[in-house]
Design a protein around this motif. Structure first.
Motif, PDB file in Angstrom:
ATOM      1  N   PRO A 281       0.726  -1.180  -0.127  1.00 33.07           N
ATOM      2  CA  PRO A 281      -0.085  -0.149  -0.007  1.00 33.07           C
ATOM      3  C   PRO A 281       0.817   1.384  -0.072  1.00 33.07           C
ATOM      4  CG  PRO A 281       0.164  -0.773   2.219  1.00 33.07           C
ATOM      5  CD  PRO A 281       0.742  -1.960   1.354  1.00 33.07           C
ATOM      6  N   GLU A 282       0.306   2.345  -0.271  1.00 31.77           N
ATOM      7  CA  GLU A 282       0.970   3.702  -0.205  1.00 31.77           C
ATOM      8  C   GLU A 282       1.244   3.753   1.272  1.00 31.77           C
ATOM      9  OE1 GLU A 282       2.552   6.929  -2.255  1.00 31.77           O
ATOM     10  OE2 GLU A 282       1.388   5.234  -2.989  1.00 31.77           O
ATOM     11  N   PRO A 283       2.594   4.178   1.357  1.00 33.09           N
ATOM     12  CA  PRO A 283       3.042   4.424   2.857  1.00 33.09           C
ATOM     13  C   PRO A 283       2.285   5.732   3.245  1.00 33.09           C
ATOM     14  CG  PRO A 283       4.693   4.996   1.269  1.00 33.09           C
ATOM     15  CD  PRO A 283       3.793   4.218   0.545  1.00 33.09           C
ATOM     16  N   LEU A 284       2.328   5.738   4.508  1.00 38.12           N
ATOM     17  CA  LEU A 284       1.786   6.890   5.276  1.00 38.12           C
ATOM     18  C   LEU A 284       2.664   8.005   5.258  1.00 38.12           C
ATOM     19  CD1 LEU A 284       0.589   5.539   9.031  1.00 38.12           C
ATOM     20  CD2 LEU A 284      -0.621   5.895   6.844  1.00 38.12           C
TER      21      LEU A 284
ATOM     22  N   GLU B 161      -5.134   2.101   7.401  1.00 35.11           N
ATOM     23  CA  GLU B 161      -4.068   2.993   8.045  1.00 35.11           C
ATOM     24  C   GLU B 161      -2.903   2.283   8.719  1.00 35.11           C
ATOM     25  OE1 GLU B 161      -4.049   6.798   7.259  1.00 35.11           O
ATOM     26  OE2 GLU B 161      -4.951   5.409   5.690  1.00 35.11           O
ATOM     27  N   GLU B 162      -3.256   1.205   9.476  1.00 32.68           N
ATOM     28  CA  GLU B 162      -2.253   0.435  10.197  1.00 32.68           C
ATOM     29  C   GLU B 162      -1.802  -0.231   9.211  1.00 32.68           C
ATOM     30  OE1 GLU B 162      -4.638   0.417  14.710  1.00 32.68           O
ATOM     31  OE2 GLU B 162      -4.711  -1.389  12.993  1.00 32.68           O
TER      32      GLU B 162
ATOM     33  N   ALA C 140       3.234  -2.585   6.562  1.00 30.07           N
ATOM     34  CA  ALA C 140       3.690  -3.316   5.254  1.00 30.07           C
ATOM     35  C   ALA C 140       5.194  -2.730   5.160  1.00 30.07           C
ATOM     36  CB  ALA C 140       2.846  -2.991   4.195  1.00 30.07           C
ATOM     37  N   HIS C 141       5.271  -1.550   5.436  1.00 26.05           N
ATOM     38  CA  HIS C 141       6.738  -0.893   5.146  1.00 26.05           C
ATOM     39  C   HIS C 141       7.671  -0.577   6.380  1.00 26.05           C
ATOM     40  CE1 HIS C 141       5.331   0.725   1.240  1.00 26.05           C
ATOM     41  NE2 HIS C 141       4.075   0.953   1.751  1.00 26.05           N
ATOM     42  N   ALA C 142       7.058  -0.848   7.540  1.00 25.19           N
ATOM     43  CA  ALA C 142       7.854  -0.606   8.611  1.00 25.19           C
ATOM     44  C   ALA C 142       8.475  -1.952   9.040  1.00 25.19           C
ATOM     45  CB  ALA C 142       7.120  -0.090   9.836  1.00 25.19           C
ATOM     46  N   LEU C 143       7.724  -3.158   9.231  1.00 29.50           N
ATOM     47  CA  LEU C 143       8.015  -4.330   9.801  1.00 29.50           C
ATOM     48  C   LEU C 143       8.952  -5.323   8.518  1.00 29.50           C
ATOM     49  CD1 LEU C 143       8.169  -5.603  12.483  1.00 29.50           C
ATOM     50  CD2 LEU C 143       6.160  -6.844  11.858  1.00 29.50           C
ATOM     51  N   THR C 144      10.026  -4.961   8.286  1.00 20.97           N
ATOM     52  CA  THR C 144      10.615  -5.679   7.453  1.00 20.97           C
ATOM     53  C   THR C 144      11.676  -6.649   8.174  1.00 20.97           C
ATOM     54  OG1 THR C 144      12.728  -4.277   7.735  1.00 20.97           O
ATOM     55  CG2 THR C 144      11.108  -3.531   5.977  1.00 20.97           C
TER      56      THR C 144
ATOM     57  N   PRO D  12      -2.023  -9.043   1.938  1.00 18.42           N
ATOM     58  CA  PRO D  12      -2.722  -7.760   1.909  1.00 18.42           C
ATOM     59  C   PRO D  12      -4.208  -8.087   2.430  1.00 18.42           C
ATOM     60  CG  PRO D  12      -1.143  -7.948   0.068  1.00 18.42           C
ATOM     61  CD  PRO D  12      -1.327  -9.186   0.515  1.00 18.42           C
ATOM     62  N   ARG D  13      -4.800  -9.024   1.738  1.00 21.83           N
ATOM     63  CA  ARG D  13      -6.429  -9.376   2.034  1.00 21.83           C
ATOM     64  C   ARG D  13      -6.592  -9.393   3.333  1.00 21.83           C
ATOM     65  NH1 ARG D  13      -9.849 -12.150  -2.166  1.00 21.83           N
ATOM     66  NH2 ARG D  13      -9.688 -10.861  -4.027  1.00 21.83           N
ATOM     67  N   LEU D  14      -5.541 -10.064   4.204  1.00 22.37           N
ATOM     68  CA  LEU D  14      -5.604 -10.296   5.668  1.00 22.37           C
ATOM     69  C   LEU D  14      -4.889  -9.143   6.647  1.00 22.37           C
ATOM     70  CD1 LEU D  14      -4.816 -13.972   5.979  1.00 22.37           C
ATOM     71  CD2 LEU D  14      -7.090 -12.925   5.780  1.00 22.37           C
ATOM     72  N   ARG D  15      -4.470  -8.099   5.612  1.00 17.92           N
ATOM     73  CA  ARG D  15      -3.681  -7.145   6.553  1.00 17.92           C
ATOM     74  C   ARG D  15      -2.542  -7.683   7.182  1.00 17.92           C
ATOM     75  NH1 ARG D  15      -8.788  -4.963   7.952  1.00 17.92           N
ATOM     76  NH2 ARG D  15      -9.541  -3.511   6.718  1.00 17.92           N
ATOM     77  N   ALA D  16      -1.743  -8.703   6.673  1.00 19.48           N
ATOM     78  CA  ALA D  16      -0.933  -9.495   7.363  1.00 19.48           C
ATOM     79  C   ALA D  16       0.571  -9.510   6.985  1.00 19.48           C
ATOM     80  CB  ALA D  16      -1.491 -10.773   7.766  1.00 19.48           C
ATOM     81  N   LEU D  17       1.376  -9.973   7.780  1.00 19.69           N
ATOM     82  CA  LEU D  17       2.874 -10.303   7.112  1.00 19.69           C
ATOM     83  C   LEU D  17       3.062 -11.599   8.164  1.00 19.69           C
ATOM     84  CD1 LEU D  17       4.808  -6.840   7.503  1.00 19.69           C
ATOM     85  CD2 LEU D  17       3.825  -7.861   5.520  1.00 19.69           C
TER      86      LEU D  17
END
Length: 587
Positions: free
Chosen positions: A471-474, A509-510, A515-519, A541-546
């Motif tokens: 997603p687009e980063p904040l 938003e979270e 997605a960008h912070a937890l590498t 992405p559909r689960l908003r999960a890593l």
């Protein structure tokens, strides 16, 4: 047409009265059609293997047999079928015991079982078991079985089998089968889907989570399902609890199994109502040509001593006793010696326990004598000649055997998957007509139609799952250093020597931040124990999960107890507790 499938056990030792609760709960409209129970885990197979060494007639989950003393009658009265993998290493033995029990109770219960998973043991393994799919279960149910017991099948097979039987699905109805696999994965750990072990438990009334009810799935002919529970039972079912269980012991977009490869990146979850979460949109692909085989063997012998260090000079006390024990073991040192100092002490503590730290010594060796008297003597003889305040949590014993779990793969065609029907007829279960593996797709000789060939070519051209777009980063803004768990949930678990941690958030938003912070690099920083471990990040992405997999972090598996948390059950909670910079707008 809806098939209601319930679960009454997530492991060998789960709540005993859950079978009665699921068979009697829900009232006339809430009754289940099929009740399942998952009794097998990697450690359980080792336990059952040791049982069978002592008694060849053993090797199955005796708890299940005791539950059926009441459960067979309740199921008969309500027309509920029962499917469980409680057969372990001896499904035929359990089936015979159930027939004897039914006759004793005067019930006309028809019992069938599935076998063929047990393979010739190799390399000194106590047991070698292939993970079978649901087709054998379906054949038993189609033959009129009231109870089907299996050995090692996949956890999801307890749902795919009844679904194939009820709906008449063929082996190539991949999307439907994949939907059943996802529903089965949500159910298989029992109350983990209804608020048990839930990261956001503080968001709910503690009384609600004190005794979670067991889950059930309302499965539809198209493969979609609604996860719910019996009315009036504790716990909750929401998108978060279902997401957590979907991430448990999985990895990336493809979730391969003997029935189908389910695409976890296609799962769509919707809160349909209170305690009702709809699962749909699941896509499936042909299963792999091989079956996973779990190998359980004895790894050697282990022993441990926990020294209690109280008050001042903790580090110096630990160094003193460690040096003394190492000197005493010098002439007969075990193959592996591990020390770990756990600083549970607090300064100026108002109780002795909170003033104390724990120094844990674990030894392993192929020979039992190397971890027995050699260790106990070294520890006990120091009682009056070591650090001030010397004592241990318990006297060291003579040591005990420990197990090792390994996995291998064999061609599915080499495994004699067999349904043994209620009348004793043995029905071979065919392998899937089409299989799929990375880099190749294989079709059977009986699927020659041109349209199938075109479909296969399309699969070849899109073998790899594309990396999903982030997603687009904040936008930049002020942050606050707080624990990751302030906004993120997590659930972790083991697969042999590997572990996984699934991390998810609840809003878009979270997700833009996570997605960008937890590498992978950030996870290494937050979990220093994983600094030298191969970590792979999977984006869902559909689960908003890593989902992060940690290769080899658990050594030789849970039974070897290679680390403090041998099944990585709390690895995700440790990650959630670590501080990181989170945008203030999300807090």
């Amino acid at each position: 047409m809806v098939l209601r499938i319930g679960n009454a056990s997530g492991f060998y030792g789960d709540r005993f009265d859950a079978v009665r609760e699921m068979l009697t709960g829900g009232g006339p409209e809430g009754a289940v059609d099929v009740l399942t129970g998952d009794y097998l885990a990697e450690l359980t197979m080792l336990i059952l293997g040791r049982d069978q060494l002592k008694d060849p007639a053993a090797g199955y989950a005796k708890t299940f047999l005791r539950q059926m003393e009441e459960g067979l009658g309740l199921a008969h009265d309500r027309g509920i079928r029962i499917v469980a993998n409680a057969g372990g290493l001896n499904p035929a033995g359990l089936a015979d015991a159930l027939r004897t029990l039914a006759a004793k109770l005067g019930l006309p219960t028809r019992v069938a079982h599935v076998e063929g998973d047990r393979l010739p043991a190799v390399d000194g393994a106590l047991a070698a078991n292939a993970y079978l799919g649901g087709a054998g279960i379906a054949a038993c149910l189609a033959a009129g079985a009231d109870v089907v017991v299996t050995g090692r099948v996949t956890d999801a097979a307890l749902v795919t089998g009844p679904a194939q039987w009820h709906f008449g699905w063929g082996p190539e109805e991949y999307d439907r089968l994949a939907g059943a696999v996802v529903a089965g994965h949500v159910l298989e750990c029992g109350t983990q889907a209804t608020g048990g072990n839930y990261a956001f438990f503080r968001d709910h009334d503690p009384a609600l989570l004190r005794r979670p009810g067991f889950p059930l799935a309302e499965l539809h002919e198209d493969g979609s399902a609604v996860i719910t529970k019996h009315p009036g039972t504790g716990g909750l079912v929401d998108v978060g609890t279902v997401t957590a269980q979907l991430l448990y012991e999985t990895a990336g977009a493809r979730y391969p199994g003997p029935d189908v490869t389910a695409r976890l990146d296609t799962v769509r979850l919707t809160q349909e109502g209170p305690d009702r979460v709809r699962i749909d949109g699941v896509r499936g692909e042909a299963p792999p040509p091989t079956l996973k085989v779990g190998l359980s063997r004895l790894g050697g012998f282990r022993n441990e001593v926990v020294f209690v260090l109280t008050g001042l000079d903790i580090e110096e006390k630990a160094a003193l006793v460690r040096g003394q024990v190492e000197d005493a073991l010098a002439g007969a040192r075990p193959r592996e010696v591990r020390w770990e100092l756990v600083r549970t002490d607090r300064p100026d503590a108002d109780t002795e326990e909170t003033a104390s730290a724990l120094l844990r010594l674990v030894v392993r060796d192929p020979a039992p004598e190397a971890v027995g008297r050699a260790l106990t003597g070294a520890a006990v003889e120091l009682a009056l000649g070591s650090y001030p305040g010397f004592h241990v949590t318990a006297p060291p014993g003579k040591g005990a055997p420990y197990g090792v779990f390994e996995s291998a793969y064999v061609p599915a065609a080499d495994v004699p998957h067999t349904a043994v029907l209620p009348d004793g007829t043995r029905v071979p279960v065919p392998v899937p007509p089409r299989t799929r593996e990375p880099g190749a797709v294989r079709e059977s000789e009986d699927v020659p139609e041109p349209e199938d060939v075109r479909e296969l070519e399309a699969v070849r051209e899109s073998e790899a799952v594309p990396e999903p777009a982030l997603p687009e980063p904040l936008p930049p803004g002020p942050t606050r250093r707080v624990p990751l768990g302030r906004i993120a949930g997590a659930r972790s678990g083991d697969k042999g020597g590997d572990a996984n941690v699934g991390v998810w958030v609840r809003t878009e938003e979270e997700w833009r931040w996570l997605a960008h912070a937890l590498t992978v690099d950030r996870v290494r920083e937050l979990l220093p124990e994983a600094a030298d471990v191969t970590i792979t990040r999977h984006v869902l992405p559909r689960l908003r999960a890593l989902n992060f997999t940690f290769a080899g972090i658990l050594g030789e598996g849970v039974a070897s107890q290679a680390r403090f948390d041998p099944q990585a059950k709390a690895l995700g909670e440790w990650l959630r507790s670590r501080a990181t910079d989170i945008p203030e707008g999300l807090l």
